[in-house]
Enzyme design. Sequence first.
Site, PDB file in Angstrom:
ATOM      1  N   HIS A 147      47.699  14.512  21.795  1.00  0.00           N
ATOM      2  CA  HIS A 147      48.133  14.947  20.460  1.00  0.00           C
ATOM      3  C   HIS A 147      48.755  13.800  19.670  1.00  0.00           C
ATOM      4  O   HIS A 147      48.996  12.702  20.193  1.00  0.00           O
ATOM      5  CB  HIS A 147      49.126  16.113  20.573  1.00  0.00           C
ATOM      6  CG  HIS A 147      50.415  15.770  21.258  1.00  0.00           C
ATOM      7  ND1 HIS A 147      51.446  15.101  20.643  1.00  0.00           N
ATOM      8  CD2 HIS A 147      50.840  16.023  22.527  1.00  0.00           C
ATOM      9  CE1 HIS A 147      52.451  14.958  21.492  1.00  0.00           C
ATOM     10  NE2 HIS A 147      52.113  15.502  22.650  1.00  0.00           N
ATOM     11  N   CYS A 154      52.477  15.114  28.198  1.00  0.00           N
ATOM     12  CA  CYS A 154      51.288  15.019  27.357  1.00  0.00           C
ATOM     13  C   CYS A 154      50.987  13.566  27.000  1.00  0.00           C
ATOM     14  O   CYS A 154      51.796  12.667  27.213  1.00  0.00           O
ATOM     15  CB  CYS A 154      51.472  15.843  26.088  1.00  0.00           C
ATOM     16  SG  CYS A 154      51.515  17.636  26.370  1.00  0.00           S
TER      17      CYS A 154
END
Length: 312
Positions: free
Chosen positions: A203, A219
């Site tokens: 992301h 992440c």
Amino acid sequence: MHYQSSKISRSLSLLSRYVGLGLAALGSSVALAATYPLPEDGSNMVGKIQRHKVEAGETLANIAKSYDVGFLSLLAANQGVDPFLPNEGHVLTIPSQYILPNTIREGIVINLAELRLYYFEPELNQVHIFPVGIGRVGRDTPEMVTKISQMRENPTWTPTQNIRNEYLEKGVELPPVVPAGPDNPLGLYAMRLAYGIGEYLIHGTNKDFGIGLRVSSGCIRMEPKDIEWLFSQVGRGERVQIINEPIKVSLEPDRSVFIEVHEPLTRSDGSQKRLELPMELSWWMEEFAVSDRKAKAAVMVQTGLPTLVATP
């Protein structure tokens, strides 16, 4: 459908990207390109080392951002330089030459030890290389072979209870769902991975730091402009491989040998991957009576730069 339309428009997107980079280069000596042709002569190396003369007021963080390289990578390549107050006029080495990971050259490959993401397009004979942020110690990003299961533009963020508790300890009370917008730490684009229960994403970010660092909750974090570009190129089902290889080796067509060594990651249990010369390299050096002194020195120094350790 998104995947097909993205593939169809890839050539136009790349043309636009190259034209933009070419125009930018006319007014700046900073090379922003992260796209390289895949070597066809048996080589495993792409890119070239660049140099940057420090100007007044510059820090390693903003220099790394301008070249689209990771902060820790720039720091490792310029050991001993003050990251906040580098001497004006000092010439920095920009880590913009790479040994490609020894793995399948398809889709997205993330090498945790490098804090880099490689996006391979074998049908176009190209590779695109970007710095990334990964999971901090205790929130390690796992190694995996998986695929993209979901594409989200303007994503919302549903923090886990553990993350909400962590924020609460810092005096910040997170809502159960953080809406899309400037306060969302996922940025404007997110790609969910099929691994596990889908808790890992590639992301963007709404912060001005963290790329090329271990700062996330597991992440993969990218610069806003990088994730926007990558999001337009890939789609559901794209192969994703996450590896942890601090040592990469390339035996070049002229029989010269390069080694690229990164500081091994500290994992949640305090362990690190042991740095040893690859057995194949040791065998090669023994067979051709080549000293391993330079290779062992590169392992100790860990500059993250391709280093010549043997010549024909």
